[in-house]
Design a protein around this motif. Sequence first.
Motif, short mmCIF file in Angstrom:
data_model
loop_
_atom_site.label_atom_id
_atom_site.label_comp_id
_atom_site.label_asym_id
_atom_site.label_seq_id
_atom_site.Cartn_x
_atom_site.Cartn_y
_atom_site.Cartn_z
N GLY A 116 -3.74 9.74 4.90
CA GLY A 116 -4.32 10.06 3.38
C GLY A 116 -3.40 9.63 2.88
N VAL A 117 -2.05 9.40 3.41
CA VAL A 117 -0.83 9.01 2.22
C VAL A 117 -1.02 7.64 2.67
N ILE A 118 -0.77 7.44 3.59
CA ILE A 118 -1.59 5.98 3.83
C ILE A 118 -2.40 5.42 2.63
N LEU A 119 -3.46 5.23 3.24
CA LEU A 119 -4.67 5.11 2.74
C LEU A 119 -4.15 5.28 0.95
N GLY A 120 -3.67 6.22 0.93
CA GLY A 120 -3.33 6.36 -0.85
C GLY A 120 -1.98 5.43 -0.96
N GLY A 121 -1.36 4.87 -0.77
CA GLY A 121 -0.95 3.75 -1.69
C GLY A 121 -1.87 2.30 -1.32
N TYR A 122 -2.70 2.13 -0.26
CA TYR A 122 -3.21 0.99 -1.23
C TYR A 122 -4.48 1.82 -2.00
N MET A 123 -4.71 2.49 -2.04
CA MET A 123 -5.56 3.36 -3.66
C MET A 123 -4.62 3.16 -4.52
N VAL A 124 -3.43 3.78 -4.65
CA VAL A 124 -2.41 3.15 -5.68
C VAL A 124 -2.48 2.02 -6.09
N GLU A 125 -2.46 1.14 -5.37
CA GLU A 125 -2.13 -0.25 -4.85
C GLU A 125 -3.52 -0.77 -6.17
N LEU A 126 -4.58 -0.55 -6.20
CA LEU A 126 -5.77 -1.06 -6.12
C LEU A 126 -6.05 -0.12 -7.42
N ALA A 127 -5.68 0.81 -7.67
CA ALA A 127 -5.66 1.09 -9.56
C ALA A 127 -4.71 0.14 -10.10
N TYR A 128 -3.09 0.17 -9.93
CA TYR A 128 -1.94 -1.06 -10.34
C TYR A 128 -2.38 -2.33 -10.93
N ARG A 129 -3.83 -2.61 -9.29
CA ARG A 129 -3.95 -4.52 -9.88
C ARG A 129 -5.16 -4.00 -10.33
N ASN A 130 -6.28 -3.68 -12.06
CA ASN A 130 -6.63 -3.16 -11.93
C ASN A 130 -6.13 -2.93 -13.61
N LEU A 131 -5.36 -1.61 -13.64
CA LEU A 131 -4.96 -2.13 -14.68
C LEU A 131 -4.84 -2.89 -16.20
N PRO A 132 -5.06 -2.38 -17.16
CA PRO A 132 -4.62 -3.87 -18.14
C PRO A 132 -3.36 -4.33 -18.07
N LYS A 133 -3.06 -5.62 -18.50
CA LYS A 133 -1.54 -5.93 -18.30
C LYS A 133 -1.20 -5.63 -19.54
N GLY A 134 -0.16 -5.86 -19.33
CA GLY A 134 0.72 -5.75 -20.98
C GLY A 134 1.78 -4.30 -20.61
N ASP A 135 2.69 -3.63 -21.42
CA ASP A 135 3.64 -3.21 -21.17
C ASP A 135 2.63 -1.68 -21.94
N ILE A 136 1.95 -1.25 -21.37
CA ILE A 136 1.08 0.35 -21.12
C ILE A 136 2.49 1.25 -20.43
N LEU A 137 2.30 2.64 -20.65
CA LEU A 137 3.03 3.73 -19.73
C LEU A 137 1.95 4.57 -19.37
N PHE A 138 1.57 4.74 -18.22
CA PHE A 138 0.32 5.28 -17.94
C PHE A 138 0.83 6.42 -16.99
N ASP A 139 0.04 7.61 -16.73
CA ASP A 139 0.01 8.80 -16.34
C ASP A 139 -0.89 8.58 -15.03
#
Lengths: 198, 198
Positions: free
Chosen positions: B35-58
């Motif tokens: 679950g943590v390993i799959l979670g890593g790929y999920m975090v990356e997918l979210a990251y890749r699709n965040l708007p570009k730029g200098d935003i602070l995210f939670d």
Amino acid sequence: MRAKPTRLRDKTICSVPVGKFVERVKDFHGATAPGVILGGYMVELAYRNLPKGDILFDALSETRTCLPDAIQLLTPCTIGNGWLKVLDLGKFALSLYDKSNGNGIRVFVDPAKLESFPEIRTWFFKLKTKKEQDLDVLLDEIHAGGSQVCGFMPVRLKPDIFAPRRHKTFRVCPICHESYPATDGDCCRACSGKTPYL
Amino acid sequence: MRAKPTRLRDKTICSVPVGKFVERVKDFHGATAPGVILGGYMVELAYRNLPKGDILFDALSETRTCLPDAIQLLTPCTIGNGWLKVLDLGKFALSLYDKSNGNGIRVFVDPAKLESFPEIRTWFFKLKTKKEQDLDVLLDEIHAGGSQVCGFMPVRLKPDIFAPRRHKTFRVCPICHESYPATDGDCCRACSGKTPYL
């Protein structure tokens, strides 16, 4: 000129040299937050007072601020592995307890003991803004005081808190077509009104 | 004989080499939990699709199992610094969102996509016991599939979820003599019946 707390070099928290713990806090938490540093001394006080022997213990934090990170950095307990639970009562206190029976040690900051630690007291009761308070002086006082500002007591956790809760079966929600714990009913809790999204 | 996924050597998750991420998971979480390993790929997918730029995210995790640790290991968001929140809906999904307005990306495991990944499907729906399932085969499939088993969508968090909640003042509880958020009333929530202890 303030004397630098050079004795920190020989000090450890849960067998971790204090300097190394401070570095880990900076890396993980993003800053040397006073609450995580004090939390380290609290975790150690709980550890020292647990029954000796080969017990498996879990952790409970009574606040979601700072303390959970001290626990995650110094013990095997994390949020994701389920060994750390957070019950956000807004109290700066934690427990380590035997996961088999819920018996453990609770550590809390004792306001009566803060009289001799004016910087910690000011920070703890938010009597100054973050800007007004000198972080270095505060951290020095936390390292000097360690767990002297804390009290501890034996506790027994209620079974519904310490007993593990496992989802046995999952099914696909007919509304969002994602999986959810079957025990939640005919659809997932998000679709039945608990969604965090607009 | 199964081919070893040697390509993992060049693969990264959120700029962290996969091998290093796996090591961190083992250290922090206590085991290479799927679950943590799959979670890593999920975090990356979210990251890749965040708007570009200098935003602070939670971050928000919709389960307290495994996913929070992937988030804590790969992003600056932890439970203790308040940038990661857990809303335990029992759903294997997470969001990263702009902390200024609550706009973000939600990533979830899509049951429809699991048909091509039998090991992940069996694990995800708990169709075999932990003992019956071959962990190495499962992990290989997770690394091979990565975020292919996931969907994602733009979301907007409800203000009461993403707005920071800060305790302004603390006072000493007349019953337990510990500090608590003044907004909780005349005594702390533990003393007014919410204590987790017997």
